[in-house]
Each structure stands twice: as C-alpha cells, then as structure tokens.
Design a protein around this motif. Structure first.
Motif, PDB file in Angstrom:
ATOM      1  N   SER A   1      -6.449  -0.831  -2.097  1.00 45.25           N
ATOM      2  CA  SER A   1      -5.283  -1.081  -2.944  1.00 45.25           C
ATOM      3  C   SER A   1      -5.629  -1.913  -4.169  1.00 45.25           C
ATOM      4  N   ARG A   2      -6.921  -2.192  -4.384  1.00 49.63           N
ATOM      5  CA  ARG A   2      -7.336  -3.053  -5.494  1.00 49.63           C
ATOM      6  C   ARG A   2      -8.284  -2.336  -6.457  1.00 49.63           C
TER       7      ARG A   2
ATOM      8  N   TRP B   1     -17.845   3.881  10.620  1.00 47.69           N
ATOM      9  CA  TRP B   1     -16.649   4.508  10.037  1.00 47.69           C
ATOM     10  C   TRP B   1     -15.857   3.429   9.333  1.00 47.69           C
ATOM     11  N   ILE B   2     -15.380   3.688   8.108  1.00 49.63           N
ATOM     12  CA  ILE B   2     -14.684   2.665   7.335  1.00 49.63           C
ATOM     13  C   ILE B   2     -13.259   3.092   6.986  1.00 49.63           C
ATOM     14  N   GLU B   3     -12.413   2.099   6.758  1.00 50.10           N
ATOM     15  CA  GLU B   3     -11.037   2.307   6.340  1.00 50.10           C
ATOM     16  C   GLU B   3     -10.643   1.143   5.433  1.00 50.10           C
ATOM     17  N   ALA B   4     -10.346   1.422   4.169  1.00 51.09           N
ATOM     18  CA  ALA B   4      -9.997   0.363   3.225  1.00 51.09           C
ATOM     19  C   ALA B   4      -8.494   0.119   3.223  1.00 51.09           C
ATOM     20  N   GLY B   5      -8.125  -1.136   2.966  1.00 53.68           N
ATOM     21  CA  GLY B   5      -6.704  -1.497   2.947  1.00 53.68           C
ATOM     22  C   GLY B   5      -6.158  -1.622   1.541  1.00 53.68           C
TER      23      GLY B   5
ATOM     24  N   ALA C   1      -5.134   1.706   7.824  1.00 57.65           N
ATOM     25  CA  ALA C   1      -5.040   0.525   6.979  1.00 57.65           C
ATOM     26  C   ALA C   1      -4.315   0.829   5.682  1.00 57.65           C
ATOM     27  N   GLY C   2      -3.666  -0.197   5.165  1.00 56.05           N
ATOM     28  CA  GLY C   2      -3.057  -0.160   3.850  1.00 56.05           C
ATOM     29  C   GLY C   2      -3.293  -1.515   3.216  1.00 56.05           C
ATOM     30  N   GLY C   3      -2.815  -1.705   2.003  1.00 54.62           N
ATOM     31  CA  GLY C   3      -2.996  -2.989   1.364  1.00 54.62           C
ATOM     32  C   GLY C   3      -2.333  -4.125   2.108  1.00 54.62           C
ATOM     33  N   GLY C   4      -1.381  -3.794   3.009  1.00 49.44           N
ATOM     34  CA  GLY C   4      -0.638  -4.824   3.718  1.00 49.44           C
ATOM     35  C   GLY C   4      -1.074  -5.080   5.139  1.00 49.44           C
ATOM     36  N   GLY C   5      -2.166  -4.476   5.620  1.00 44.40           N
ATOM     37  CA  GLY C   5      -2.606  -4.748   6.982  1.00 44.40           C
ATOM     38  C   GLY C   5      -3.247  -3.547   7.637  1.00 44.40           C
ATOM     39  N   VAL C   6      -3.511  -3.673   8.944  1.00 45.17           N
ATOM     40  CA  VAL C   6      -4.202  -2.606   9.666  1.00 45.17           C
ATOM     41  C   VAL C   6      -3.614  -2.457  11.061  1.00 45.17           C
ATOM     42  N   VAL C   7      -3.541  -1.214  11.525  1.00 45.54           N
ATOM     43  CA  VAL C   7      -3.056  -0.865  12.858  1.00 45.54           C
ATOM     44  C   VAL C   7      -4.141  -0.053  13.549  1.00 45.54           C
ATOM     45  N   ALA C   8      -4.389  -0.348  14.830  1.00 43.86           N
ATOM     46  CA  ALA C   8      -5.407   0.361  15.604  1.00 43.86           C
ATOM     47  C   ALA C   8      -4.765   1.127  16.745  1.00 43.86           C
TER      48      ALA C   8
END
Length: 333
Positions: free
Chosen positions: A297-298, A329-333, A103-110
């Motif tokens: 990203s915030r 498990w977490i992933e921030a964007g 993930a990034g501030g612009g979206g998520v890929v799995a």
C-alpha cells in the motif's frame, strides 16, 4: 469435539445469512462465524482480544510504521508466519502456522491449516485472535477492514468485530478491496460492481475482464478485451498500458501499478520477464527477478526468489533492492 464436514458449513452459513448481523446481541458471534464450528481451545490458539482502545470494533490492529516497514509478510516452507519487523524477518506465528495469508495496508489474516479458520494478527509477535471460520476468499483493505466470500460463494461478508460478520451482497465469484472500505465484486457473468461497505448499494462499473486489481486509493484496474490495462477513476475507464501482462497494485495516479510481461526478449531479460511500472507522468522498466510477486500500500512491489532472496522495487527507482533471505511465499500489506 469433532468438526462438521465442509459441506455442512456451507449449508449452515447460507441459512444463517438470511438474518442480518445487526440483530445479534452485543458480543455474540455472528451466524456466519458460528457455522465454522467450535472455537479453538488451549494454549495453541488463545482467544484473548485487545481492548477497544487498541483494536477498534471493526478494524484490525496495525503495527506502527517504524516496526513494520515495509509492510511485508511471508509464509515459510514449514508454514510459519513471518513479518519484516524492525528491519529483519521475525516469526510472528511459530505456533500459528498458516495455509494462506491475506494482507492489506491495514493488517493481515491467516487461514489455519485443516480447519480453514481465520485468525487476525494482533500486531504483536505470536499474538493472534480468531475472527471467523472458513471462507472461499478473504481480502483486507488498507485501513484494516476484512471482507470474505462465504464457502459456497453465496454471499459477501464484512467483518464487524469479534466474530460478527454482516452480509453486504449475494452470490459473487471474486472480491477485491482497497482504500477505506471500498469493495469490488464480480458476479456469475463476470461483471464488476463497487460498493463502500454498504449492504445492497452496489453499482456496476465494468463487464467481464481477464483480470481486475484494486489499489490503495480505492481505484481498480482491469484488462480490456484487447489485453490493454485500464484504470477506473470513479467515473471513467482510461487506458494506461497497451501490452498484455499480469497487473500488480493498481494505483496509476500516484505510482504503484506494475505489469509483468512474460515471454520477453531473452537477450534483454534472461528469465523472459519484463516488469514495467505504469503511472501518470511515466514509469520505468526492469527485468523480473522472482517466482512470486506482491504489491503493498506504499507504492512498492516485492519479489521472492529461492536464489536471490526477497527484493523490493520502490516506485520511481527502476531497480530491485535485496532486503532479505528467501522465505517461500510473500504477501505485502
């Protein structure tokens, strides 16, 4: 159709990267994506794609801030994909289990289990689109651009929309991204190079380090030889923290950089970990609370703990706030 073995993927990808993606006809999958095998069929992985007005050609679609605030994703113990959507955990991939999230501030890929194929979230629950095949590493910047390392790490690729990928660098060990298409990579020697999504235009900015991390503004941080944290402002490296520890985030100038120090005094922090915010003008410290951490990203960082649940620390607050139940498990964007 049976799927080729992973070594064959790498060989096909390496050979295909000799041809620039720009010579491919419009709408044609790139050689990099083609090396990943046949596209999934049936209802389990629909391949519908939003219109260009909703989903720009080279950028992931982003949900509105109101829907996804904070920008936090999770992978459950059953590998379902969750998002903190409209103030609660919402399953956005009950048919789209994932072995890893990026993930990034612009979206998520799995990453799809077993195949390693890459699927981008369409910003609507349970709607995903395949964008490519397996990769050694995937990163998403803060404006929805996706970058990947080929399976054999022989090339850095930039996603150009659909299943088209373009080679922007040769052999690399790790990649990082932040801001708007600001990319960093390390070579075999561990040296760090930076680029703004332009093939070949790489500039060396650092020698080897024990850790690098990119920020939302395109800044990058590193651990120097003495273990101190330094921030690159585009011209120089500046030391900002004097103690060793894992770094998260990296945006020292506007807040959003944290250092986790392990082995800390148990009389102060019972779990032996201290979290310290490092930013211009001074930050705050508090004890660590989780087993996994991720910065967004915030200017916030998140912790996940099987007992305490998911907690959020906003820059400047100096305290953890519980926002949800444990997820795995977490992933921030």
């Amino acid at each position: 159709m049976s799927r080729p073995s992973r070594p064959l993927f790498a060989l096909l990808l390496t050979a295909a990267l000799a041809v620039p993606a720009t010579v491919l006809p419009a709408g044609t999958a790139s050689a990099a994506a083609a090396s990943a095998g046949t596209a999934s069929t049936g209802t389990a992985r629909p391949a519908t794609r939003p219109t260009a007005a909703v989903w720009p050609a080279d950028r992931l679609p982003a949900p509105t801030t109101a829907n996804l605030d904070p920008p936090l994703y999770a992978r459950s113990t059953t590998l379902d994909v969750l998002a903190w959507y409209d103030g609660a955990w919402t399953t956005i991939g009950d048919r789209y289990t994932a072995s890893a999230l990026h993930a990034g501030g612009g979206g998520v890929v799995a990453e799809e289990p077993d195949t390693g194929n890459l699927y981008a979230w369409d910003a609507t629950p349970d709607s995903w689109t395949r964008i490519g095949g397996p990769a050694a590493q995937v990163v998403v910047d803060d404006t929805g651009h996706v970058f990947a390392l080929s399976p054999d790490r022989s090339a850095v690729l930039a996603w150009r929309g659909g299943r088209t990928w373009q080679k922007i660098a040769g052999p690399s060990q790790q990649i990082y991204a932040g801001g708007d298409r600001v990319v960093f990579r390390t070579d075999a020697a561990g040296d760090l190079y930076t680029n703004r999504d332009t093939p070949g235009a790489w500039r060396k900015i650092s020698g080897p380090s024990t850790q690098f991390t990119a920020s939302t503004q395109g800044y990058v941080s590193r651990r120097n030889a003495q273990g101190s944290a330094e921030v690159w402002d585009g011209t120089n490296w500046t030391q900002v923290d004097y103690y060793g520890g894992r770094m998260y985030g990296g945006d020292y100038y506007t807040g959003g950089m944290w250092v986790l120090q392990t082995g800390f005094n148990p009389r102060i922090c019972p779990n032996f970990t201290l979290f310290k915010e490092v930013k211009a003008g001074g930050g705050r410290s508090t004890c660590g609370v989780g087993r996994t951490y991720s910065a967004d990203s915030r200017r916030s960082i998140y912790a996940e703990d099987p007992t305490a649940g998911v907690l959020r620390w906003i820059s400047g607050s100096g305290t953890w706030q519980r926002i949800g139940d444990p997820v795995g498990w977490i992933e921030a964007g």
